[in-house]
Write a protein that holds these residues in place. Structure first.
Motif, PDB file in Angstrom:
ATOM      1  N   ASN A   1     -38.956   8.101   7.934  1.00 38.15           N
ATOM      2  CA  ASN A   1     -39.277   9.113   8.950  1.00 38.15           C
ATOM      3  C   ASN A   1     -40.258  10.171   8.442  1.00 38.15           C
ATOM      4  OD1 ASN A   1     -37.602  10.641   7.333  1.00 38.15           O
ATOM      5  ND2 ASN A   1     -36.001  10.930   8.878  1.00 38.15           N
ATOM      6  N   LEU A   2     -40.549  10.168   7.138  1.00 38.53           N
ATOM      7  CA  LEU A   2     -41.577  11.055   6.571  1.00 38.53           C
ATOM      8  C   LEU A   2     -42.913  10.332   6.375  1.00 38.53           C
ATOM      9  CD1 LEU A   2     -39.562  12.896   3.754  1.00 38.53           C
ATOM     10  CD2 LEU A   2     -40.051  13.714   6.067  1.00 38.53           C
ATOM     11  N   ALA A   3     -42.897   9.017   6.549  1.00 37.88           N
ATOM     12  CA  ALA A   3     -44.068   8.188   6.229  1.00 37.88           C
ATOM     13  C   ALA A   3     -44.984   8.052   7.433  1.00 37.88           C
ATOM     14  CB  ALA A   3     -43.610   6.811   5.745  1.00 37.88           C
ATOM     15  N   GLN A   4     -45.983   8.903   7.484  1.00 35.67           N
ATOM     16  CA  GLN A   4     -46.956   8.832   8.569  1.00 35.67           C
ATOM     17  C   GLN A   4     -47.954   7.705   8.300  1.00 35.67           C
ATOM     18  OE1 GLN A   4     -48.731  12.691   9.518  1.00 35.67           O
ATOM     19  NE2 GLN A   4     -46.979  13.739   8.598  1.00 35.67           N
ATOM     20  N   PRO A   5     -48.669   7.239   9.329  1.00 38.96           N
ATOM     21  CA  PRO A   5     -49.718   6.235   9.083  1.00 38.96           C
ATOM     22  C   PRO A   5     -50.784   6.771   8.131  1.00 38.96           C
ATOM     23  CG  PRO A   5     -49.233   6.400  11.430  1.00 38.96           C
ATOM     24  CD  PRO A   5     -48.509   7.538  10.762  1.00 38.96           C
ATOM     25  N   TYR A   6     -51.407   5.872   7.397  1.00 36.06           N
ATOM     26  CA  TYR A   6     -52.496   6.253   6.495  1.00 36.06           C
ATOM     27  C   TYR A   6     -53.705   6.668   7.315  1.00 36.06           C
ATOM     28  CZ  TYR A   6     -49.788   4.254   2.713  1.00 36.06           C
ATOM     29  OH  TYR A   6     -48.795   4.005   1.806  1.00 36.06           O
ATOM     30  N   ASP A   7     -54.388   7.707   6.852  1.00 39.03           N
ATOM     31  CA  ASP A   7     -55.583   8.214   7.521  1.00 39.03           C
ATOM     32  C   ASP A   7     -56.752   7.302   7.167  1.00 39.03           C
ATOM     33  OD1 ASP A   7     -57.788   9.621   8.461  1.00 39.03           O
ATOM     34  OD2 ASP A   7     -56.907  11.569   7.984  1.00 39.03           O
ATOM     35  N   LEU A   8     -57.268   6.573   8.163  1.00 44.08           N
ATOM     36  CA  LEU A   8     -58.288   5.551   7.906  1.00 44.08           C
ATOM     37  C   LEU A   8     -59.673   6.131   7.653  1.00 44.08           C
ATOM     38  CD1 LEU A   8     -57.248   2.732  10.412  1.00 44.08           C
ATOM     39  CD2 LEU A   8     -56.545   3.100   8.039  1.00 44.08           C
ATOM     40  N   LYS A   9     -59.814   7.462   7.746  1.00 43.16           N
ATOM     41  CA  LYS A   9     -61.125   8.026   7.392  1.00 43.16           C
ATOM     42  C   LYS A   9     -61.339   8.002   5.876  1.00 43.16           C
ATOM     43  CE  LYS A   9     -60.313  13.059   7.263  1.00 43.16           C
ATOM     44  NZ  LYS A   9     -59.223  13.475   8.132  1.00 43.16           N
ATOM     45  N   TYR A  10     -60.250   7.832   5.123  1.00 43.49           N
ATOM     46  CA  TYR A  10     -60.347   7.676   3.670  1.00 43.49           C
ATOM     47  C   TYR A  10     -60.288   6.190   3.319  1.00 43.49           C
ATOM     48  CZ  TYR A  10     -58.992  12.601   3.899  1.00 43.49           C
ATOM     49  OH  TYR A  10     -58.930  13.938   4.188  1.00 43.49           O
ATOM     50  N   LYS A  11     -61.293   5.705   2.605  1.00 44.28           N
ATOM     51  CA  LYS A  11     -61.365   4.273   2.285  1.00 44.28           C
ATOM     52  C   LYS A  11     -60.715   3.928   0.943  1.00 44.28           C
ATOM     53  CE  LYS A  11     -65.493   2.886   4.875  1.00 44.28           C
ATOM     54  NZ  LYS A  11     -65.622   4.066   5.729  1.00 44.28           N
ATOM     55  N   TYR A  12     -60.640   4.893   0.021  1.00 44.20           N
ATOM     56  CA  TYR A  12     -60.204   4.584  -1.341  1.00 44.20           C
ATOM     57  C   TYR A  12     -58.998   5.400  -1.803  1.00 44.20           C
ATOM     58  CZ  TYR A  12     -65.083   3.132  -1.077  1.00 44.20           C
ATOM     59  OH  TYR A  12     -66.276   2.589  -0.663  1.00 44.20           O
ATOM     60  N   SER A  13     -58.760   6.543  -1.204  1.00 45.05           N
ATOM     61  CA  SER A  13     -57.738   7.456  -1.721  1.00 45.05           C
ATOM     62  C   SER A  13     -56.784   7.958  -0.643  1.00 45.05           C
ATOM     63  CB  SER A  13     -58.413   8.656  -2.403  1.00 45.05           C
ATOM     64  OG  SER A  13     -59.228   8.226  -3.468  1.00 45.05           O
ATOM     65  N   SER A  14     -56.640   7.195   0.432  1.00 46.28           N
ATOM     66  CA  SER A  14     -55.745   7.629   1.503  1.00 46.28           C
ATOM     67  C   SER A  14     -54.294   7.672   1.045  1.00 46.28           C
ATOM     68  CB  SER A  14     -55.872   6.704   2.720  1.00 46.28           C
ATOM     69  OG  SER A  14     -55.249   7.267   3.855  1.00 46.28           O
ATOM     70  N   ASP A  15     -53.969   6.918  -0.023  1.00 45.24           N
ATOM     71  CA  ASP A  15     -52.601   6.950  -0.542  1.00 45.24           C
ATOM     72  C   ASP A  15     -52.246   8.338  -1.085  1.00 45.24           C
ATOM     73  OD1 ASP A  15     -54.585   6.290  -2.428  1.00 45.24           O
ATOM     74  OD2 ASP A  15     -53.151   5.400  -3.807  1.00 45.24           O
ATOM     75  N   ILE A  16     -53.237   9.038  -1.657  1.00 41.67           N
ATOM     76  CA  ILE A  16     -52.990  10.396  -2.153  1.00 41.67           C
ATOM     77  C   ILE A  16     -52.668  11.328  -0.987  1.00 41.67           C
ATOM     78  CG2 ILE A  16     -54.020  12.388  -3.328  1.00 41.67           C
ATOM     79  CD1 ILE A  16     -55.684  10.424  -4.963  1.00 41.67           C
ATOM     80  N   ASP A  17     -53.475  11.265   0.058  1.00 44.21           N
ATOM     81  CA  ASP A  17     -53.240  12.068   1.258  1.00 44.21           C
ATOM     82  C   ASP A  17     -51.859  11.761   1.836  1.00 44.21           C
ATOM     83  OD1 ASP A  17     -54.355  13.723   3.592  1.00 44.21           O
ATOM     84  OD2 ASP A  17     -53.869  11.840   4.605  1.00 44.21           O
ATOM     85  N   TRP A  18     -51.488  10.489   1.843  1.00 42.15           N
ATOM     86  CA  TRP A  18     -50.211  10.023   2.411  1.00 42.15           C
ATOM     87  C   TRP A  18     -49.025  10.594   1.636  1.00 42.15           C
ATOM     88  CZ3 TRP A  18     -46.255   6.637   0.709  1.00 42.15           C
ATOM     89  CH2 TRP A  18     -45.459   6.064   1.704  1.00 42.15           C
ATOM     90  N   ILE A  19     -49.104  10.548   0.304  1.00 45.48           N
ATOM     91  CA  ILE A  19     -48.013  11.059  -0.530  1.00 45.48           C
ATOM     92  C   ILE A  19     -47.884  12.571  -0.389  1.00 45.48           C
ATOM     93  CG2 ILE A  19     -47.205  11.386  -2.899  1.00 45.48           C
ATOM     94  CD1 ILE A  19     -48.420   8.641  -3.572  1.00 45.48           C
ATOM     95  N   ILE A  20     -49.016  13.281  -0.390  1.00 47.27           N
ATOM     96  CA  ILE A  20     -48.964  14.741  -0.260  1.00 47.27           C
ATOM     97  C   ILE A  20     -48.331  15.135   1.075  1.00 47.27           C
ATOM     98  CG2 ILE A  20     -50.335  16.853  -0.042  1.00 47.27           C
ATOM     99  CD1 ILE A  20     -52.339  15.639  -2.022  1.00 47.27           C
ATOM    100  N   LYS A  21     -48.726  14.447   2.155  1.00 48.23           N
ATOM    101  CA  LYS A  21     -48.151  14.750   3.473  1.00 48.23           C
ATOM    102  C   LYS A  21     -46.641  14.533   3.474  1.00 48.23           C
ATOM    103  CE  LYS A  21     -51.173  12.403   6.052  1.00 48.23           C
ATOM    104  NZ  LYS A  21     -52.006  11.878   7.151  1.00 48.23           N
ATOM    105  N   ALA A  22     -46.203  13.408   2.883  1.00 43.24           N
ATOM    106  CA  ALA A  22     -44.760  13.119   2.840  1.00 43.24           C
ATOM    107  C   ALA A  22     -44.030  14.169   2.015  1.00 43.24           C
ATOM    108  CB  ALA A  22     -44.528  11.725   2.267  1.00 43.24           C
TER     109      ALA A  22
END
Length: 249
Positions: free
Chosen positions: A158-179
């Motif tokens: 329930n904390l795992a939002q979809p990955y932001d597709l505007k980032y091609k290489y580092s969206s996992d970092i954005d994803w972890i920070i958001k969570a």
């Protein structure tokens, strides 16, 4: 009741490594795992390997995608577990007891994390990541670099939002920070939880990846603090290489 874990593996044309990754998940001693495999329409025999284990998979799709994070979003959309873990082709859950050990470390955390061991293409150990997992982790912990690898973090779905597709290489970092920003309890398991195959897309596109990371860190931490943090990162990196060069001489 033991929480349900959705493990998501994405793969494209990686017949050499996919079985090793799959077995690290399928052989877990933990009983409540939902395994989801997303293939990008591989043509090198990868799908033949996957078909051998299809009866053990909760979900399997094989179709073209728009890149790594689009494929990861497909997996996330199919997940029904209490927690999600991304274990992409080439990487492994550390041992067959790892998932059991993670959930035994504390009850009902929002996020669990641990340490990662690096491996080369010949699957020879390169030791621990240069960035060790911090003793305590929150959304600000990445300001000096990605201190937890993507394969080493279990996130409540329930904390795992979809990955932001505007980032091609580092969206996992954005994803972890958001969570992490939305998490109230984050647990360090104090154990190795993942094996990571070096040389992924962020390594092959290193400069573009670094630029994306800078944008992401600026978004969360602010431009001036991010510039100062990068000076600290550069100094730390220089010290690390000097120390290791002396060790190897």
């Amino acid at each position: 009741m033991q929480p349900k874990l959705s493990v998501i593996t994405i793969v494209y044309n990686n017949v050499k490594d996919i079985e090793r990754t799959m077995l690290s998940v399928l052989n877990q001693t933990y009983p409540n795992i939902e395994y989801i495999l997303i293939d990008g329409a591989s043509t090198d025999g990868t799908r033949d390997v996957i078909y051998k284990y299809q009866s053990k998979l909760a979900q399997f799709t094989s179709e073209p995608d728009k890149g790594i994070y689009d494929a990861m979003n497909k997996g996330l959309a199919l997940a029904t577990g209490d927690y999600v873990l991304f274990m992409n082709s080439g990487d492994e859950i550390y041992s067959y007891e790892t998932v059991t050990e993670v959930f035994d470390s504390a009850a009902s955390a929002d996020i669990y994390y641990g340490e990662t061991e690096m491996f080369n293409e010949q699957w020879q150990s390169l030791g621990q990541r240069r960035h060790h997992a911090p003793e305590h982790f929150d959304w600000k912990s990445f300001k000096y670099g990605m201190s937890i690898s993507h394969q080493a973090i279990y996130v409540k779905r329930n904390l795992a939002q979809p990955y932001d597709l505007k980032y091609k290489y580092s969206s996992d970092i954005d994803w972890i920070i958001k969570a992490a920003k939305n998490a109230s309890s984050i647990v360090n398991t104090h154990t190795y939880v993942a094996k990571y195959l070096v040389g992924g897309i962020s390594k092959k596109k290193h400069l573009a990846s670094l630029k994306e990371r800078f944008r992401i860190f600026t978004k969360y931490y602010g431009l001036i603090p991010n510039l100062i943090n990068h000076i600290v990162i550069a100094a730390s990196l220089a010290t690390y290489f000097i120390r290791h060069r002396k060790t190897n001489d």
